[in-house]
Enzyme design. Structure first.
Site, mmCIF file in Angstrom:
data_model
loop_
_atom_site.group_PDB
_atom_site.id
_atom_site.type_symbol
_atom_site.label_atom_id
_atom_site.label_comp_id
_atom_site.label_asym_id
_atom_site.label_seq_id
_atom_site.Cartn_x
_atom_site.Cartn_y
_atom_site.Cartn_z
ATOM 1 N N CYS A 151 0.820 -1.151 0.089
ATOM 2 C CA CYS A 151 -0.100 -0.106 0.021
ATOM 3 C C CYS A 151 0.778 1.260 -0.119
ATOM 4 C CB CYS A 151 -0.991 -0.152 1.276
ATOM 5 S SG CYS A 151 -0.115 -0.296 2.572
ATOM 6 N N HIS A 244 -2.375 6.328 4.940
ATOM 7 C CA HIS A 244 -1.022 6.185 5.184
ATOM 8 C C HIS A 244 -0.309 7.588 4.918
ATOM 9 C CE1 HIS A 244 -1.117 2.351 6.539
ATOM 10 N NE2 HIS A 244 -0.687 1.675 5.585
#
Lengths: 357, 357, 357, 357
Positions: A151, A244
């Site tokens: 990711c 994130h």
């Protein structure tokens, strides 16, 4: 156009649930099967899943009876499999499905760095999909496996693409602040992270450092030549639910003005935008001008989690060949489930004819 | 040895409270006066302060009547002032006190970068205290001002010192994850930071980038020659109560093995350790070998917050002239109040005779 | 006085670590053995434990080699066992140790409601220790088991004791906000609780409702007559690290002025205070007058976690036979490890001669 | 049907932003004016507002130039005003607007308990809108003011309504866990609440205790006779972003089986549902059967925040005339902005003809 029949493997996990959420209202795909662990098999999905999202599970999807795929003994009336299982389980399932002719888009990390396995961000490297031909030839498969990346690597690589259109990069340093959802629902005890930071995520730095080079590499003569810059990461877990964040520091080959990078990012579009794919965000990169953006709680849902949000693009005080910026991406959507669906849409748009890429 | 009479200016703020806490049980100093805003003046300290710490406020300190220092009209039976007020207020108070012969150890940021103002970490640059002579001469003061640095610069610089004993450094990149206490008690609304990250702290990157070079510079011919490396920071606020974490990436002039850096840090001591000062930690740098340390909730109280904790010291995959590590320090103690007291102890150990440094 | 030899069973868990912390610097007890799971056995304690506390593990304790007690096959040079294991494991260990003559102070929930097992808060019901005689007789044991109660029941019962000295209570309603440490280190995934509330804790309401009545009951004729009021609880898990908060609503038999309750709580002391036991807080109940106290981060360490902190004591607007207040206690210390040690001290103060109670 | 012209006063605050969000895509209302403080006046809304929501601000709304209403000197081409300003400001604005003929739906707390001011939850007490006639008469206004209630009172009262259809209630005890958004964006410093609980919210208990009785009272002869039960609250602030949770304990006049309460809640609908109003949730009360629901992060968006979610409906162990349950509501939507819009829709559905209620 009749819808393609889609199955989700690992449908009760966090990524699996995001896949179900996206596919449940998709114009091109129709969920026909949901696979999960033995424990869940035989139960209705709404009973088997601990639905963690603040959106309701669609009723008809909830009624689907969960199946156990085991070592792929059965036969499936499915056009495309989305896989979101841990690597050890993926190893039993994915190659066997591919061998038997199925298309698999997989979020699990195994095989990502294999020479003949494409790891795709449709806006960045759709041409890597041509690796499918090599994969089929070398493995004698009628189906195939396409991977999403780690990711953080996905979010980072997407942000780097427009810059690499401007200049070569010498060296990249990143420091990440990654949300707890990246560890899975049961991954992080609350005692470990509430009001805390853990400056370590197992294998994460290694994944980011090698996967980014593959994603940003070039397809040449049946294989991927990795990108040539050096990359160094330090990864941290922070008490954030989703999204994130990455602090990026670049050393480039040339002097580049931050203003040109801003423009390049703002105007960047890729194949999904050109094809106007259903899950494609209008702009894959949103540039915020406020000094204090991006922020997870404000920006993680940008374009339904499919756009990354970049801010604080600035030259370093050392000189204009140094650049720094902050990028945030939704690790569940852009970092996994959403990109998987976007890959499927990209393939479908060309009717799975690899030669178009 | 009779105790020195100490006063705290800005005694009701977060740093002020930490000063009060440390000084209240100090073997060398005795709190005789507490100064705060006009609003607090005249009230007992225990009534004026919103005591935020999980340690009890000592009864005798709580009974002290808070005073308002205004523009320093009064006369004070005080040997040493600890100042923890905002810069605009410090500008009215500190020079006037110094002019009138008082010793001031100040945590406020104003004047830090002035040529004749020492900014001290006693383990790192005690010799910079010699600037006091220049300061007195140039300003015609009988007293003096010594500054602590920005909290992140203090933590970073202390961690760099043993490395600079091994090699020159070319370039430093840092990404910080700073706790909410760094913004003051009222600094950050909870809506802004709960479950969130703010990738920006006003003026913080600039402060770190210039203050670190001064701290690590060398005293020569009556002035400080700044250190020669380049430094670039990206600062983030995270939902952590106390303790600033820094991801540090170094490019050094030579190849250095991480093992040698570990050894250099573990064995590092400075003047406060040699003098066995009351507030000095046994080791100013604690190196943790576990892969997932330091962590704020586990390490912020190391040696009562006076030791910084370093972990993950490792060479970069690119080559041995690249090094990275993680460092955590208590921003309130090592980053402000504790270092201020340690400076006072250092001066007191030599009876304020500057020539010893 | 030579120290008693103490062992901790379940030494690597959260309560076990708190027992180790308290006993490691105890004037009366000396840790001689630490027991944990098979996995930890044979390793040094400092290696086996994931020490979660912000206090350093004492070096000598860290060097103790962890043992596995299994089904108590060995023989132990131990005067007193502190047990902090899950109930299913306690069932194998505790009765067998007691049969073989050992004294066990146990924080595990099994056997708590047995007729002949005392469940003790030394300030509240030390006379219940007389049950030890019944226990020995009925079970033919030379040793014995004493239990601490559920952590919330302990905090609640201690707060109720001074009120019951003033009046009978008809009915008690409590709503709890319990910290994540109450679920054990691995008990709660961060995804479940970060920025969230879970309005349910398995079996907790039942435990509180029945254990409180036993604690506040009276020893009569070899058994405990439970207290006669009715109690109803609703329990919630909140994103707090340590410290359980309780909103208490009382319906009493008589009109009582809140001021009298405040006075009764403030002046309350019990046997540990009279005996001046090492772990006894000076006052077991601290009453705060500020409108917004107690608070977990400010009050959980009151008297090293051994005092409960009560605030907002007020009559209800309905009438003076209704009273409400808020109470906070340290679930790890006052709710488990600290009370266990205080029980041991109480017994030791009388040389384990039960007839004194 | 042409849309009504709507204005929002206090448009930059948290409730104001939620009003803007709901109205910006409303089929019946059209935002024509946005009012805020002097500081914001003259700037485009997108510049003046710190848009805190993870949904995008609609472009056309962002372009509206913010106005300052002052003491209502101007004249406004507006059909309905939504007011979300603090009480001291509301006092200058709302009566003057009403006097001059405007319809005001207000979320501010002032005037709520006035005899002739209706405080409305459209599912619960739409007939109280008849008070508008009294208000106009007594104050000689051509416009009028209708109030929403305190957010917790709104959530509680809605949950009580179906129970009051079954039985009389004698006494209600509630303990609340309220999210930080209830204090406004700048209301709570992060240092005060991160990992903490504050067991006090100024004036909140008083508001809940009196407003609930008014809402659940009956319109009789031109005034509201308050409900007759007794109510006692203890309010807590918890580190949750959005959504207020309430533990409810009821003492009823009769024995009632929890199953009947569940059924009554599940089947409950009110006037907005019968009228099929745009903002009305299909079911204003959602009953969850899982033992650990409701939870803020999972349930606060139920029916776009317009449904309250109830769980753990159970009889007390004491007897069937005691009942307890947990209820969660979105304090911003159901507790303020959403209910305000629903009131406006209710009025509009009858073309503001009060006699229909």
């Amino acid at each position: 156009m009749s819808k393609l029949k889609a199955a989700v493997i690992g449908a009760t996990g966090l990524v699996g649930q995001n896949l179900v959420k996206i596919l449940s209202k998709h114009p091109w795909f129709n969920i026909v099967s949901l696979f999960a662990s033995k424990k869940s098999a035989g139960r209705r999905y709404c009973e088997a899943v601990k639905w963690y999202m603040d959106h309701s599970l669609p009723d008809d999807i909830g009624e689907i009876k969960v199946e156990y795929i085991g070592n792929v003994e059965g036969s499936y009336d499915v056009d495309i499999f989305f896989s979101a299982v841990p690597s050890d389980i993926a190893a039993h399932i994915e190659p066997e499905l591919a061998r038997r002719g199925y298309a698999i888009i997989s979020d699990s990390s195994i095989y990502r760095m294999d020479n003949d396995v494409p790891m795709i961000i449709p806006e960045v490297n759709p041409d890597h999909l041509r690796l499918i031909n090599e994969q089929r030839k070398s493995r004698n498969w009628s189906g195939f496996i396409v991977k999403t990346s780690n990711c953080t690597a996905a979010i980072l690589s997407l942000s780097l693409k427009p810059i690499l259109n401007l200049t070569k990069i010498e060296r990249i340093i990143i420091s990440t602040m990654q949300s707890i959802s990246g560890a899975g629902y049961l991954g992080l005890p609350s005692m470990a992270i509430l009001g805390n930071i853990i400056p370590y995520i197992e294998n994460e730095e290694e994944k980011i450092e090698c996967e980014s080079l593959k994603i940003l590499g070039s397809f040449y003569n049946g294989r991927i030549l990795p990108a040539q810059f050096k990359i160094s990461a330090s990864c941290n877990r922070v008490p954030v639910y989703e999204g994130h964040m990455i602090n990026v520091f670049l050393e480039m080959n040339n002097e580049i003005d931050a203003i040109d990078v801003i423009k390049a990012m703002e105007t960047f579009i890729g194949l999904p935008q050109k094809l106007n794919l259903p899950t494609a965000p209008q702009r894959p990169i949103i540039v915020r001008k406020e000094p204090d953006r991006p922020q997870p709680i404000l920006d993680k849902e940008a374009s339904n989690g499919m756009a990354i949000v970049v801010g604080r693009i600035r030259n370093d005080n050392i000189g204009k060949q140094y650049l720094k910026y902050v990028v945030l991406g939704n690790n569940m959507i852009r970092g996994a489930a959403g990109t998987a669906v976007l890959i499927a849409e990209t393939l479908k748009a060309y009717n799975f004819s690899i030669e178009y890429f």
